[in-house]
Enzyme design. Structure first.
Site, short mmCIF file in Angstrom:
data_model
loop_
_atom_site.label_atom_id
_atom_site.label_comp_id
_atom_site.label_asym_id
_atom_site.label_seq_id
_atom_site.Cartn_x
_atom_site.Cartn_y
_atom_site.Cartn_z
N CYS A 89 -0.24 53.05 -25.89
CA CYS A 89 1.55 53.90 -26.20
C CYS A 89 1.72 54.50 -24.37
O CYS A 89 0.98 55.08 -23.02
CB CYS A 89 1.23 55.36 -26.68
SG CYS A 89 2.62 56.15 -26.56
N HIS A 131 4.41 51.16 -34.56
CA HIS A 131 4.16 52.31 -33.47
C HIS A 131 5.38 52.80 -33.41
O HIS A 131 5.09 54.11 -33.44
CB HIS A 131 3.50 51.81 -32.43
CG HIS A 131 3.64 52.40 -31.34
ND1 HIS A 131 1.83 53.00 -30.94
CD2 HIS A 131 3.84 53.41 -30.83
CE1 HIS A 131 2.43 53.63 -30.35
NE2 HIS A 131 3.03 53.63 -29.66
N GLU A 132 6.41 52.25 -33.46
CA GLU A 132 7.71 53.02 -32.80
C GLU A 132 8.03 54.17 -33.68
O GLU A 132 8.99 55.00 -33.99
CB GLU A 132 8.04 52.30 -32.70
CG GLU A 132 8.14 51.63 -31.16
CD GLU A 132 8.01 51.79 -29.81
OE1 GLU A 132 8.02 53.39 -29.67
OE2 GLU A 132 7.42 51.60 -29.46
N HIS A 135 5.93 57.14 -34.12
CA HIS A 135 6.90 58.44 -33.55
C HIS A 135 7.97 59.35 -33.62
O HIS A 135 7.81 60.47 -33.57
CB HIS A 135 7.67 57.23 -31.80
CG HIS A 135 6.40 57.71 -30.79
ND1 HIS A 135 5.18 58.04 -30.51
CD2 HIS A 135 6.15 55.47 -30.44
CE1 HIS A 135 4.85 57.58 -29.00
NE2 HIS A 135 4.86 56.71 -29.84
#
Ligand SMILES: [Zn+2]
Length: 186
Positions: A89, A131-132, A135
């Site tokens: 990251c 993953h994004e 976030h």
């Protein structure tokens, strides 16, 4: 180039769920351009708006030479297959840990003009999209590790050169703050 500083682990903005995008305007397109430039400059596979201190549900990606973005993503998983492999990251620089993810994902959302679009991703693209999107919910990949892995990761973070537990969080102050009825921010 409009490369922006990336917020690092410890910054509360990374733990704050982002708001859906409502206005598909020039400001959004500027944000997407900044995300894209910063992601490419840093060599990342993806970058989410909170990593630039902006609490909006949008991310960019650069996977296998496919560069793009997605606004207000909603994920669907067509099957239950999983993958396990190293994940990193840009907000936790230099550290990679094996992270379990779903192997296949369909991400539905919008482009910068508000047109519906979807990403059908597998492997690295699927990992990036998960993953994004995490976030945007204030979730970091560390949260996806098992307790032992998370303990090892936290130890590595505390030893990382960039980690400063005493640093005050960076607060973005609006240039229009004085005129805002809400005071700072806006
Ligand atoms: Zn990240």
């Amino acid at each position: 180039m409009t490369v922006q500083p990336i917020r690092l682990f410890g910054d509360p903005v990374l733990r704050t769920p982002a708001e859906p995008v409502v206005d598909f305007d020039a400001e959004l397109r500027k944000l997407i351009a900044d995300l894209t430039d910063t992601m490419r400059e840093q060599g990342g596979a993806g970058l989410a708006a909170p990593q630039l201190g902006v609490g909006l549900r949008v991310f960019t990606f650069d996977v296998d030479d496919v560069v793009g973005h997605l606004v207000n993503p909603v994920l669907e998983f067509p099957d239950s297959e999983e993958q396990d492999g190293p994940e990193g990251c840009l907000s936790i620089p230099g550290l990679y840990f094996d992270t379990k993810r779903r192997l296949n994902v369909v991400a539905k959302g919008f482009n910068e003009y508000g047109d519906p679009m979807q990403i059908v991703g597998t492997g690295l693209m699927a990992r990036c999209v998960q993953h994004e999107t995490d976030h945007l919910d204030g979730v970091l990949f560390l949260d996806r590790l098992d307790p032992k892995g998370r303990k090892e990761a936290m130890k590595a973070i505390r030893q990382a050169e960039w980690y400063d537990p005493g640093a005050p969080p960076v607060v973005k102050v609006s240039p229009h703050a004085a005129a805002s009825p809400f005071g700072l921010g806006g």
